[in-house]
Design an enzyme around this catalytic site. Structure first.
Site, PDB file in Angstrom:
ATOM      1  CG  LEU A 223      14.643   5.582 -10.027  1.00 24.65           C
ATOM      2  CD1 LEU A 223      13.812   4.484  -9.395  1.00 24.65           C
ATOM      3  CD2 LEU A 223      13.824   6.419 -10.996  1.00 24.65           C
ATOM      4  N   PRO A 224      16.539   9.272  -8.218  1.00 20.47           N
ATOM      5  CG  PRO A 224      15.586  11.345  -8.787  1.00 20.47           C
ATOM      6  CD  PRO A 224      15.434   9.863  -8.996  1.00 20.47           C
TER       7      PRO A 224
ATOM      8  CG  ASN B  14      12.415   9.938  -6.624  1.00 22.40           C
ATOM      9  OD1 ASN B  14      13.327  10.428  -5.983  1.00 22.40           O
ATOM     10  ND2 ASN B  14      11.440  10.662  -7.121  1.00 22.40           N
TER      11      ASN B  14
ATOM     12  CB  THR C 170      22.803   7.275  -3.373  1.00 18.79           C
ATOM     13  OG1 THR C 170      23.831   7.081  -4.329  1.00 18.79           O
ATOM     14  CG2 THR C 170      23.397   7.315  -1.976  1.00 18.79           C
TER      15      THR C 170
ATOM     16  CE  LYS D  19      27.159   7.359  -3.959  1.00 20.57           C
ATOM     17  NZ  LYS D  19      28.198   7.920  -4.789  1.00 20.57           N
TER      18      LYS D  19
ATOM     19  CE  LYS E  95      20.154  11.271  -2.787  1.00 25.46           C
ATOM     20  NZ  LYS E  95      20.499  10.080  -3.491  1.00 25.46           N
TER      21      LYS E  95
HETATM   22  P1  NAD Z   1      18.956  12.711 -11.929  1.00 21.72           P
HETATM   23  O1  NAD Z   1      18.053  13.515 -11.064  1.00 21.72           O
HETATM   24  O2  NAD Z   1      19.777  13.388 -12.970  1.00 21.72           O
HETATM   25  O3  NAD Z   1      18.112  11.566 -12.694  1.00 21.72           O
HETATM   26  C1  NAD Z   1      17.074  10.836 -12.104  1.00 21.72           C
HETATM   27  C2  NAD Z   1      16.126  10.391 -13.206  1.00 21.72           C
HETATM   28  O4  NAD Z   1      15.086   9.611 -12.604  1.00 21.72           O
HETATM   29  C3  NAD Z   1      15.436  11.554 -13.932  1.00 21.72           C
HETATM   30  O5  NAD Z   1      15.581  11.398 -15.327  1.00 21.72           O
HETATM   31  C4  NAD Z   1      13.980  11.444 -13.491  1.00 21.72           C
HETATM   32  O6  NAD Z   1      13.064  11.882 -14.492  1.00 21.72           O
HETATM   33  C5  NAD Z   1      13.868   9.951 -13.238  1.00 21.72           C
HETATM   34  N1  NAD Z   1      12.753   9.624 -12.356  1.00 21.72           N
HETATM   35  C6  NAD Z   1      12.434  10.141 -11.156  1.00 21.72           C
HETATM   36  N2  NAD Z   1      11.319   9.571 -10.659  1.00 21.72           N
HETATM   37  C7  NAD Z   1      10.937   8.644 -11.575  1.00 21.72           C
HETATM   38  C8  NAD Z   1       9.864   7.720 -11.657  1.00 21.72           C
HETATM   39  N3  NAD Z   1       8.951   7.640 -10.674  1.00 21.72           N
HETATM   40  N4  NAD Z   1       9.755   6.936 -12.734  1.00 21.72           N
HETATM   41  C9  NAD Z   1      10.677   7.014 -13.741  1.00 21.72           C
HETATM   42  N5  NAD Z   1      11.722   7.873 -13.738  1.00 21.72           N
HETATM   43  C10 NAD Z   1      11.839   8.676 -12.653  1.00 21.72           C
HETATM   44  O7  NAD Z   1      19.871  11.872 -10.931  1.00 21.72           O
HETATM   45  P2  NAD Z   1      21.338  11.286 -11.238  1.00 21.72           P
HETATM   46  O8  NAD Z   1      22.340  12.353 -11.090  1.00 21.72           O
HETATM   47  O9  NAD Z   1      21.277  10.463 -12.469  1.00 21.72           O
HETATM   48  O10 NAD Z   1      21.499  10.335  -9.939  1.00 21.72           O
HETATM   49  C11 NAD Z   1      20.759   9.134  -9.790  1.00 21.72           C
HETATM   50  C12 NAD Z   1      21.188   8.466  -8.503  1.00 21.72           C
HETATM   51  O11 NAD Z   1      22.585   8.185  -8.554  1.00 21.72           O
HETATM   52  C13 NAD Z   1      20.959   9.321  -7.241  1.00 21.72           C
HETATM   53  O12 NAD Z   1      20.547   8.512  -6.196  1.00 21.72           O
HETATM   54  C14 NAD Z   1      22.335   9.902  -6.978  1.00 21.72           C
HETATM   55  O13 NAD Z   1      22.504  10.204  -5.592  1.00 21.72           O
HETATM   56  C15 NAD Z   1      23.241   8.784  -7.455  1.00 21.72           C
HETATM   57  N6  NAD Z   1      24.564   9.200  -7.937  1.00 21.72           N
HETATM   58  C16 NAD Z   1      24.705  10.270  -8.749  1.00 21.72           C
HETATM   59  C17 NAD Z   1      25.980  10.644  -9.178  1.00 21.72           C
HETATM   60  C18 NAD Z   1      26.183  11.830 -10.094  1.00 21.72           C
HETATM   61  O14 NAD Z   1      27.348  12.221 -10.299  1.00 21.72           O
HETATM   62  N7  NAD Z   1      25.132  12.418 -10.657  1.00 21.72           N
HETATM   63  C19 NAD Z   1      27.104   9.911  -8.782  1.00 21.72           C
HETATM   64  C20 NAD Z   1      26.915   8.786  -7.976  1.00 21.72           C
HETATM   65  C21 NAD Z   1      25.633   8.444  -7.547  1.00 21.72           C
END
Ligand code: NAD
Length: 335
Positions: free
Chosen positions: A102-103, A107, A133, A206, A281
């Site tokens: 999740l973001p 969340n 994260t 992280k 964030k």
């Molecule tokens: P994103 O915003 O693309 O996806 C998050 C998903 O969570 C979305 O599909 C959203 O609809 C869902 N969501 C939010 N609230 C919800 C709820 N209450 N119930 C169900 N679903 C819910 O984020 P991401 O890029 O996939 O990143 C996710 C995590 O991983 C973050 O914490 C980010 O910091 C970390 N991260 C991301 C990357 C990257 O390259 N994108 C790399 C390493 C770590």
């Protein structure tokens, strides 16, 4: 947080469940593997990262049940062979192995501790792996609440980005009590599974990594943009940097200048990848941790302000390497 405060936060439904658990389960150490069906897994959060991770679990013959607020994301996973649930609570009712992606901290608190959250229905001996994260303090809070219900929560944030998520090559930084159990699951989605220590230490690792990445990405963008101004073609400059001491992940693997490396966000109008708002964030988490521990982080502080400025200038959803485009936009405004 005290057990009592935790119970109040969990709501009356959980207080009753906790009381029943205490009655029916004599004090004994439990194994999270004891009655879990090894090939069934619930997955919540199908965004840029989670969708790839869940799809890899399907490919590895796991029976995956997914939930996300975004119906299109759910449909896409169902088309790939997963089943769907209508809430986090339903995922927890059906699965004793759950991954969340999740973001941010609010969340994650909502999905675990909220009204229809995981802990409202979690089964005893469930293993909960949170790869988001978030603030290490939130990870520790959820671990305590989960433990009251006989479940094990671990923080398992990742590094590697969307390409590594797609290719099953993520690095997982793991904090918590059941490393060996967690490793068996995380290996289905990643290559390096690192034991960092107690809950919260995965997040600590992280946050430090991303703080460095934020700074190095801005440096790479500044250098290549200056090179352009001085008449050096970006591909050539990148080649030279990657043979020299300026080489880093941001120049070599995830170059911010469009056209230098194909198949990454900078060559796709900064779509997909790691959103600028997520980087802002993470830098906020780093700043909180730095302030709390009285650690000087001047470059990270400056980076935090720059990424926040980008978020307020229409870059929030673009990949964070769009700092290159942002600098060029600033430059154009000066002319
Ligand atoms: P994103 O915003 O693309 O996806 C998050 C998903 O969570 C979305 O599909 C959203 O609809 C869902 N969501 C939010 N609230 C919800 C709820 N209450 N119930 C169900 N679903 C819910 O984020 P991401 O890029 O996939 O990143 C996710 C995590 O991983 C973050 O914490 C980010 O910091 C970390 N991260 C991301 C990357 C990257 O390259 N994108 C790399 C390493 C770590």
């Amino acid at each position: 947080m005290s057990g009592l405060t935790g119970s109040v936060l969990m709501g009356s439904r959980n207080v009753v469940r906790f009381a029943l658990l205490c009655k029916s389960a004599p004090a004994r150490s439990f194994s999270v593997t004891s009655c879990r069906k090894q090939n069934e897994i619930g997955f919540i959060g199908l965004g840029n990262m989670g969708a790839h991770m869940a799809r890899n679990l399907v490919k590895k013959n796991m029976k995956v049940t997914v939930f996300d607020l975004n119906e299109e994301s759910v449909k896409s996973l169902v088309d790939s062979g997963a089943s769907s649930a209508s809430s986090a609570a339903e995922i927890a009712e059906k699965n004793k192995l759950i991954v969340t992606m999740l973001p941010s901290s609010p969340n994650v608190r909502n999905v675990y501790l909220g009204k229809n959250g995981i802990l409202s229905t979690v089964q005893k001996d469930t293993l909960l792996l949170d790869s988001s994260t978030i603030d290490p303090a939130v990870s520790r809070e959820i671990e305590k609440e989960a433990a009251l219900l006989g479940a094990v929560y671990m923080d398992t944030p990742v590094s590697g980005g969307t390409v590594a998520a797609r290719d099953g090559l993520l690095t997982f930084m793991v904090g918590g009590k059941k490393f060996d159990d967690a490793k068996k699951v995380l290996e289905l989605m990643g290559k390096n599974i690192i034991n960092c220590g107690p809950v919260g230490t995965g997040q600590a690792a992280k946050i430090c990594n991303n703080m460095l990445l934020a700074v190095s990405m801005i440096g790479a963008a500044e250098a290549i943009n200056l090179g352009l101004r001085l008449g050096i073609e970006p591909k050539l400059l990148t080649k030279i940097i990657n043979m020299s001491s300026g080489r880093c992940w941001s120049t070599e693997i995830y170059n911010p200048c469009p056209g230098v490396i194909m198949g990454i966000p900078s060559s796709n109008n900064y779509q997909g990848g790691f959103g600028t708002e997520l980087m802002a964030k993470d830098l906020g988490l780093a700043q909180t941790a730095a302030t709390g521990s009285q650690t000087p982080t001047p470059m990270a502080s400056l980076s935090h302000q720059l990424y926040r400025l980008m978020c307020n200038s229409g870059y929030a959803k673009k990949d964070f390497s769009s700092v290159f485009q942002f600098l060029q936009e600033m430059e154009a405004k000066q002319k």
